[in-house]
Design a protein around this motif. Sequence first.
Motif, PDB file in Angstrom:
ATOM      1  N   LEU A 192      41.041  35.064  30.890  1.00  0.00           N
ATOM      2  CA  LEU A 192      40.075  35.022  31.990  1.00  0.00           C
ATOM      3  C   LEU A 192      40.789  34.709  33.302  1.00  0.00           C
ATOM      4  O   LEU A 192      41.704  33.899  33.336  1.00  0.00           O
ATOM      5  N   HIS A 193      40.313  35.331  34.384  1.00  0.00           N
ATOM      6  CA  HIS A 193      40.819  35.011  35.721  1.00  0.00           C
ATOM      7  C   HIS A 193      40.094  33.786  36.265  1.00  0.00           C
ATOM      8  O   HIS A 193      40.710  32.853  36.767  1.00  0.00           O
ATOM      9  N   THR A 194      38.787  33.800  36.239  1.00  0.00           N
ATOM     10  CA  THR A 194      37.821  32.743  36.574  1.00  0.00           C
ATOM     11  C   THR A 194      37.565  32.513  38.053  1.00  0.00           C
ATOM     12  O   THR A 194      36.524  31.959  38.411  1.00  0.00           O
ATOM     13  N   ASP A 195      38.461  32.930  38.944  1.00  0.00           N
ATOM     14  CA  ASP A 195      38.251  32.674  40.378  1.00  0.00           C
ATOM     15  C   ASP A 195      37.968  33.998  41.086  1.00  0.00           C
ATOM     16  O   ASP A 195      38.862  34.625  41.656  1.00  0.00           O
ATOM     17  N   TRP A 196      36.687  34.408  41.085  1.00  0.00           N
ATOM     18  CA  TRP A 196      36.300  35.724  41.595  1.00  0.00           C
ATOM     19  C   TRP A 196      35.864  35.688  43.054  1.00  0.00           C
ATOM     20  O   TRP A 196      35.095  36.546  43.507  1.00  0.00           O
ATOM     21  N   ASN A 197      36.365  34.718  43.790  1.00  0.00           N
ATOM     22  CA  ASN A 197      36.270  34.749  45.250  1.00  0.00           C
ATOM     23  C   ASN A 197      36.709  36.140  45.722  1.00  0.00           C
ATOM     24  O   ASN A 197      37.754  36.638  45.287  1.00  0.00           O
ATOM     25  N   ASN A 198      35.947  36.764  46.591  1.00  0.00           N
ATOM     26  CA  ASN A 198      36.295  38.138  46.987  1.00  0.00           C
ATOM     27  C   ASN A 198      37.654  38.213  47.693  1.00  0.00           C
ATOM     28  O   ASN A 198      38.273  39.285  47.744  1.00  0.00           O
ATOM     29  N   HIS A 199      38.163  37.095  48.200  1.00  0.00           N
ATOM     30  CA  HIS A 199      39.501  37.081  48.797  1.00  0.00           C
ATOM     31  C   HIS A 199      40.602  37.222  47.737  1.00  0.00           C
ATOM     32  O   HIS A 199      41.752  37.482  48.074  1.00  0.00           O
ATOM     33  N   ASN A 200      40.237  37.049  46.471  1.00  0.00           N
ATOM     34  CA  ASN A 200      41.200  37.206  45.395  1.00  0.00           C
ATOM     35  C   ASN A 200      41.186  38.609  44.796  1.00  0.00           C
ATOM     36  O   ASN A 200      41.853  38.853  43.790  1.00  0.00           O
ATOM     37  N   VAL A 201      40.434  39.496  45.407  1.00  0.00           N
ATOM     38  CA  VAL A 201      40.357  40.887  44.944  1.00  0.00           C
ATOM     39  C   VAL A 201      40.691  41.790  46.133  1.00  0.00           C
ATOM     40  O   VAL A 201      39.946  41.845  47.112  1.00  0.00           O
ATOM     41  N   LEU A 202      41.834  42.472  46.060  1.00  0.00           N
ATOM     42  CA  LEU A 202      42.261  43.376  47.126  1.00  0.00           C
ATOM     43  C   LEU A 202      41.953  44.811  46.721  1.00  0.00           C
ATOM     44  O   LEU A 202      42.315  45.250  45.621  1.00  0.00           O
ATOM     45  N   ILE A 203      41.303  45.529  47.614  1.00  0.00           N
ATOM     46  CA  ILE A 203      40.862  46.895  47.337  1.00  0.00           C
ATOM     47  C   ILE A 203      41.756  47.884  48.071  1.00  0.00           C
ATOM     48  O   ILE A 203      41.943  47.793  49.291  1.00  0.00           O
ATOM     49  N   THR A 204      42.308  48.832  47.330  1.00  0.00           N
ATOM     50  CA  THR A 204      43.035  49.953  47.911  1.00  0.00           C
ATOM     51  C   THR A 204      42.265  51.230  47.586  1.00  0.00           C
ATOM     52  O   THR A 204      41.238  51.198  46.896  1.00  0.00           O
ATOM     53  N   ASP A 205      42.765  52.354  48.067  1.00  0.00           N
ATOM     54  CA  ASP A 205      42.094  53.620  47.768  1.00  0.00           C
ATOM     55  C   ASP A 205      42.001  53.856  46.267  1.00  0.00           C
ATOM     56  O   ASP A 205      41.033  54.443  45.773  1.00  0.00           O
ATOM     57  N   ALA A 206      43.004  53.393  45.537  1.00  0.00           N
ATOM     58  CA  ALA A 206      43.090  53.708  44.114  1.00  0.00           C
ATOM     59  C   ALA A 206      42.324  52.732  43.222  1.00  0.00           C
ATOM     60  O   ALA A 206      41.756  53.138  42.206  1.00  0.00           O
ATOM     61  N   ARG A 207      42.291  51.424  43.598  1.00  0.00           N
ATOM     62  CA  ARG A 207      41.814  50.453  42.623  1.00  0.00           C
ATOM     63  C   ARG A 207      41.604  49.083  43.245  1.00  0.00           C
ATOM     64  O   ARG A 207      41.880  48.869  44.433  1.00  0.00           O
TER      65      ARG A 207
END
Length: 276
Positions: A160-175
């Motif tokens: 599990l990652h557990t820290d789904w703050n949107n700052h911990n998810v980087l979005i690129t064109d691919a994924r």
Amino acid sequence: MAVTTVDFDDLPAAIRTAIEAKTGPILKAETISAGLNSSLSARIRTVTGAVFLKGLRTGHRWVWTQQREADINPYVTLLAPRLLFHVTADGWDILGFEAIAGHHADYSPGSPDLPKVIDAMRQLGEIPCPDIELRQADQRLAGYVDNPADAELFKGDALLHTDWNNHNVLITDARAHLVDWGWATRGAAWLDPAHWIIWLIAAGHTPANAESQAAALPTWDAAPSPAVDAFAQASSNLWMEIAGSAPDRWTGRMMSASAQWLQHRMGESGSRRQNP
């Protein structure tokens, strides 16, 4: 112990020298203010490209998360930036990662980022939990359940990652790329979607709509309702503790979101009891 932000140029000379020994001459350093768990959060440019740095003083109570990220990185490079180096010197512990040119995930209703986050979470659910030291979900949440026996409901063998703050998810064109793995945990596979639901509610989703987003994940479909109810209660208690008596805008938003979800779950539980 609060995290005090520092700029790269304010680091002691010994740790800057140790970093340059790994990267080559540093041409430019830019502080990134989005980090919540690191004293140093910076992007540096070298003659060979960009590197993302994150770090804590070696005396900080969360410095163990630095080693946790270093240990887990080889197992999650399908989803996470690759760790380039880990150095310590002059009271500092620094990780250097490949830099990802993307934007922080937008969790708001209708966001085009949501399917990419779901895909990343689905992929994470397919990665076997490595045999390394990790925190256990039941232990992390044991102090927040109303019934001590409920903590057993969070046990499992999933990574599990557990820290789904949107700052911990980087979005690129691919994924979507997942960063900040310091709080990686071993537990029930449905817990990551459950953590995410609270962030979705904080971003403007209703609790029912947030759960419908999570329903795209097979791990969420398998979640036992009583266990989810117990997690919602524990999460509400946790965020109340984090927010304290004088919550700031961020902690107040998360406390409100977790309370909204708990209220929704309690209503659903009542309906299930009346209509078994």
